[in-house]
Structures are given as C-alpha cells and as structure tokens.
Design an enzyme around this catalytic site. Structure first.
Site, PDB file in Angstrom:
ATOM      1  N   CYS A  31       1.760  -9.433  33.610  1.00 57.11           N
ATOM      2  CA  CYS A  31       0.865  -8.480  32.936  1.00 57.11           C
ATOM      3  C   CYS A  31      -0.506  -9.167  32.895  1.00 57.11           C
ATOM      4  O   CYS A  31      -0.836  -9.919  33.806  1.00 57.11           O
ATOM      5  CB  CYS A  31       1.400  -8.105  31.545  1.00 57.11           C
ATOM      6  SG  CYS A  31       1.522  -9.489  30.394  1.00 57.11           S
ATOM      7  N   SER A  32      -1.273  -8.929  31.858  1.00 53.22           N
ATOM      8  CA  SER A  32      -2.592  -9.564  31.777  1.00 53.22           C
ATOM      9  C   SER A  32      -2.486 -11.072  31.591  1.00 53.22           C
ATOM     10  O   SER A  32      -3.084 -11.843  32.329  1.00 53.22           O
ATOM     11  CB  SER A  32      -3.401  -8.976  30.616  1.00 53.22           C
ATOM     12  OG  SER A  32      -3.645  -7.614  30.838  1.00 53.22           O
TER      13      SER A  32
END
Length: 163
Positions: free
Chosen positions: A96-97
């Site tokens: 993800c981020s």
C-alpha cells in the site's frame, strides 16, 4: 515571553506524539503478523511473486508498481483473489502506501490459507524512495504518487505528491 513558552511546550508535546521513523510508524500501527519483504528483495529476479496493490482505485491509477494487481482495501474481496490465485503456495507480496493497509490484506490472505504472503516494507513510498519506477493508469512511467492524505504525505521523500 509566556506565549513563547507555551508554544515551545506545545511543539515539544506534539513532537513526542509524532513518529520519528518509518519503523516507529509501522511498529505503532502493525501487528507484525506478516513478514516484511524489502523493496530490494522484491526486485531480485529470484523473487517471482504476484504483487497485489491494497490501495484504493484513485491511488492505484495515479501510480503503481509494474504488473501489480489492484485489490483495494475498503472493498477487498477474498473470493476474487481465490479465483485469480487458486494455488495457495504462490508467493504473494502486498503493498500500500507505507505498509499498514497491506498488512491487513496480507493477513486476510494468510487466514485463507495462502502460505507465502509478504508485506512490502514501506510500501510504494519506499519503492519510490529507492528510485524504482512507478506507472500510471496508462502504464506510462510517472513521478507522481498518491499520498492518501497530507499526514501520510510526509513519508513520501521522492516523487511528486498527489492527493
């Protein structure tokens, strides 16, 4: 003078609540129930894993790791993964981020019997920090990375922030 003193106290207090490193941040939010893989390990030829992007559609469309499969977070569907990846011994890396949402998705995969699931340490932010390429929705190289929010944007140290 009193105002300056109050400002210094406020700044000191807020600094105590902020995270000083990515490691501190991940330790705060993650349960450590999924092994990490580094961005360097993921790029090695021997790492032949399916890469799953656990961010939302607008984040994925802004930029993603080449050949990553968008699975999302808010509307993640384990049944679609079981159709897409029927062999539960397939190596899988979720990102993800920065590695918080991906741990949740990776844990769901583990609970469904996937044996080789890893969480990309530092996510796409760490990927970009190490000068690995990211691609937009048209599969063209881009410097843009969706940072989810201004709060999380401080962790993207290379590339152009997009909200």
């Amino acid at each position: 003078m009193k105002q300056l003193f109050l400002i210094l106290i406020a700044l000191t207090a807020s600094a105590g609540f902020s995270q000083n490193s990515l490691s501190d941040l991940l330790n705060k939010y993650n349960k450590k129930n999924i092994a990490y893989i580094s961005v360097q390990e993921l790029t090695m030829p021997k790492t032949n894993a399916v890469i799953l992007d656990a961010r939302e559609t607008n984040e994925f469309n802004t930029s993603h790791i080449k050949n990553a499969i968008h699975v999302g977070y808010n509307h993640f569907n384990i049944e679609s993964i079981q159709t897409l990846i029927p062999d539960k011994t397939t190596p899988i890396v979720v990102y993800c981020s920065i590695g918080i949402r991906s741990e949740t998705i990776a844990h769901k995969l583990k609970k469904q019997g996937y044996a080789h699931v890893s969480n990309l340490y530092g996510g796409i932010f760490e990927w970009k920090k190490n000068d690995f390429p990211v691609y937009d929705s048209e599969e063209k190289l881009t410097d843009e990375v969706h940072v989810f929010s201004k709060e999380w944007g401080k962790w993207l140290t290379k590339g152009k922030q997009v909200y």
